[in-house]
Design a protein around this motif. Sequence first.
Motif: not given
Length: 259
Positions: A29, A31, A137, A139
């Motif tokens: 999760n 990126k 999560n 980025d």
Amino acid sequence: MAELPVQQVRSPMIEAWKQKKRINDNLANVKFKIAVLSGKGGVGKTTVAVNLAAALVKHGKSVGILDADIDCPNVNKVLGISELFRAVHDKILPIEKYGMRIVSMASVQQGNDVLIWRGPMLTHAILQFLEMVEWGNLDYLIIDLPPGTSDAPLTVMQSSSLDGAIIVTTPQPVANAKKAAKMAKQLNVKVLGIVENMAGDVFGRGGGSEAAKELGVPLLTTIELRKEVRDYSDNGIPPAIKDSKTLENFEEIIAKMKL
């Protein structure tokens, strides 16, 4: 000499493959995973990692920082973190500050404890962090690597499927920075570019652009050696949060990173 049974030869390879899969599953999760590294210590690598993370938060990104310098962790000091992190159900929970999620070996150590570990123990600790931290999560995960080209940076590059690496150097002769960049390239990690740190009257300037040109990668930014940056960092505040000139440097890095 008698040959080892096939299963004994294959077992370590299978276990390493299984562990890498667990790491990839744990980071599924996230990126983008970016390592910040240098050919030698004392170039401001941790300051670059922390302020890049802070600038990304200002862009509205969810960001984690993993301090992979196990025996000499500095991220907590730069961010003014003194608390220990918690583990729940075999997962390590990051400490949150300035909108970032942070994990560092300094959040395990008590007071001025010193870790005197050999390479295999350092490697094991890094692999545990990669496998067990509950990042949620994200980025971006910014990984602050120890300097040089030894076991610890090698472990991260081989185990975490990095999306890119940023090389930090001072303006002085930069052979060590070139070695770090070449290590990343040999391990199929994309070099996003060079950050020249501490430029100015004391150390001069230009070594970063020279290294970038030789390696065929971008010069991401040149950061001036300024007292304001030190003062903020000494007080546990990322300069990119408070100082507009520092923020401009890291905005430039973000704009030039090609992931």
